[in-house]
Design a protein around this motif. Structure first.
Motif, PDB file in Angstrom:
ATOM      1  N   UNK A   9       0.824  -1.207   0.000  1.00 27.82           N
ATOM      2  CA  UNK A   9       0.000   0.000   0.000  1.00 27.82           C
ATOM      3  C   UNK A   9       0.862   1.263   0.000  1.00 27.82           C
ATOM      4  N   UNK A  10       1.959   1.228   0.780  1.00 27.69           N
ATOM      5  CA  UNK A  10       2.834   2.399   0.826  1.00 27.69           C
ATOM      6  C   UNK A  10       3.496   2.627  -0.523  1.00 27.69           C
ATOM      7  N   UNK A  11       3.812   1.522  -1.197  1.00 32.99           N
ATOM      8  CA  UNK A  11       4.421   1.617  -2.518  1.00 32.99           C
ATOM      9  C   UNK A  11       3.407   2.206  -3.523  1.00 32.99           C
TER      10      UNK A  11
ATOM     11  N   UNK B   3     -18.257 -14.067   1.382  1.00 27.72           N
ATOM     12  CA  UNK B   3     -17.411 -14.146   2.572  1.00 27.72           C
ATOM     13  C   UNK B   3     -15.970 -14.522   2.244  1.00 27.72           C
ATOM     14  N   UNK B   4     -15.770 -15.141   1.059  1.00 26.44           N
ATOM     15  CA  UNK B   4     -14.419 -15.545   0.683  1.00 26.44           C
ATOM     16  C   UNK B   4     -13.528 -14.362   0.361  1.00 26.44           C
ATOM     17  N   UNK B   5     -14.142 -13.291  -0.092  1.00 31.19           N
ATOM     18  CA  UNK B   5     -13.256 -12.252  -0.599  1.00 31.19           C
ATOM     19  C   UNK B   5     -12.758 -11.305   0.497  1.00 31.19           C
ATOM     20  N   UNK B   6     -11.599 -10.783   0.226  1.00 25.52           N
ATOM     21  CA  UNK B   6     -10.920 -10.001   1.243  1.00 25.52           C
ATOM     22  C   UNK B   6     -11.393  -8.542   1.162  1.00 25.52           C
ATOM     23  N   UNK B   7     -12.344  -8.233   2.019  1.00 27.60           N
ATOM     24  CA  UNK B   7     -12.977  -6.921   1.939  1.00 27.60           C
ATOM     25  C   UNK B   7     -12.118  -5.805   2.512  1.00 27.60           C
ATOM     26  N   UNK B   8     -11.084  -6.192   3.239  1.00 28.64           N
ATOM     27  CA  UNK B   8     -10.263  -5.159   3.868  1.00 28.64           C
ATOM     28  C   UNK B   8      -9.080  -4.750   3.007  1.00 28.64           C
ATOM     29  N   UNK B   9      -8.894  -5.425   1.837  1.00 29.00           N
ATOM     30  CA  UNK B   9      -7.764  -5.057   0.993  1.00 29.00           C
ATOM     31  C   UNK B   9      -8.141  -3.911   0.084  1.00 29.00           C
ATOM     32  N   UNK B  10      -7.115  -3.192  -0.371  1.00 29.44           N
ATOM     33  CA  UNK B  10      -7.379  -2.051  -1.241  1.00 29.44           C
ATOM     34  C   UNK B  10      -7.327  -2.491  -2.703  1.00 29.44           C
TER      35      UNK B  10
END
Lengths: 212, 10
Positions: A9-11, B3-10
């Motif tokens: 994310x920082x990258x 529920x499988x997917x990573x909701x906290x990732x950007x």
């Protein structure tokens, strides 16, 4: 949150700051693909719709706003402020060939057949190929300003860090997100050629030039 | 599932 994802994310953050810095200091968007930047705006808007109905964390919220805001700002700078420095005749990649297949893939591969989930899948697939107009442009011109290559390297490194992040999450949390993983690995793969030239030339202080 | 997917990732 883990170490790899944070570094990724920082990258990503750094890549955007480098990009804006390049545009501001050279007062030019020469060498940048408007199409790639426009695709990133589409990626962030379709992916971060959940800002309106899901709270994850302050970190997540701030980063999402930053990515939407900065990508729109970049597009504005390219389209209006430094418009004359942008040469559409070398930014010729047909984005229909990217958007169409990504839309079809999103309709087939998603975790739930709902508007928000299909758009999320679409954004994941689109992000994986959004850099192609930029790489295509680089291929056509055969060279790039060093600052532009730093931007691309930071963007590629961001994706690369997400891979150990998924491996780590698999072992520590048992989490597997096949759509994100497959698209993420494909996306990182697109940078391999670029990385090769970047690390063997630009990091040694040479200019980024592709062999004729 | 969702529920499988990573909701906290950007």
């Amino acid at each position: 949150m883990n170490f790899f994802r944070l570094l990724g994310d920082l990258s990503h953050l750094a890549s955007i700051l480098i990009l804006l810095h390049k545009i501001k200091t050279t007062r030019s968007c020469r060498g940048l693909s408007f199409k790639t930047q426009a695709l990133y705006v589409a990626v962030f808007i379709t992916r971060y719709l959940d800002l309106t109905y899901r709270w994850v964390s302050l970190y997540n919220f701030v980063m999402k706003l930053f990515f939407i805001g900065s990508s729109c700002a970049t597009l504005y700078l390219m389209r209006y402020k430094y418009c004359p420095t942008h040469d559409p005749s070398i930014d010729t990649f047909k984005i229909e060939y990217l958007v169409g297949p990504c839309a079809i893939l999103a309709l087939i591969f998603n975790y739930k057949f709902s508007v928000s989930e299909v758009l999320w899948s679409f954004s994941i697939f689109l992000e994986s190929v959004a850099i192609l107009p930029q790489l295509f442009m680089l291929q056509r011109t055969g060279e790039a300003e060093t600052i532009t290559t730093h931007y691309l390297a930071a963007l590629g490194i961001y994706r690369a860090f997400y891979i150990p992040n998924w491996i780590y999450r698999y072992f520590t949390e048992g989490v597997v997100d096949p759509i994100a993983i497959v698209a993420g690995i494909a996306q990182t793969g697109l940078y391999l050629d670029f990385f090769y030239v970047y690390f063997t030339k630009v990091m040694q202080g040479e200019k980024f030039e592709l062999p004729a | 599932t969702v529920d499988d997917r990573v909701k906290d990732e950007l």
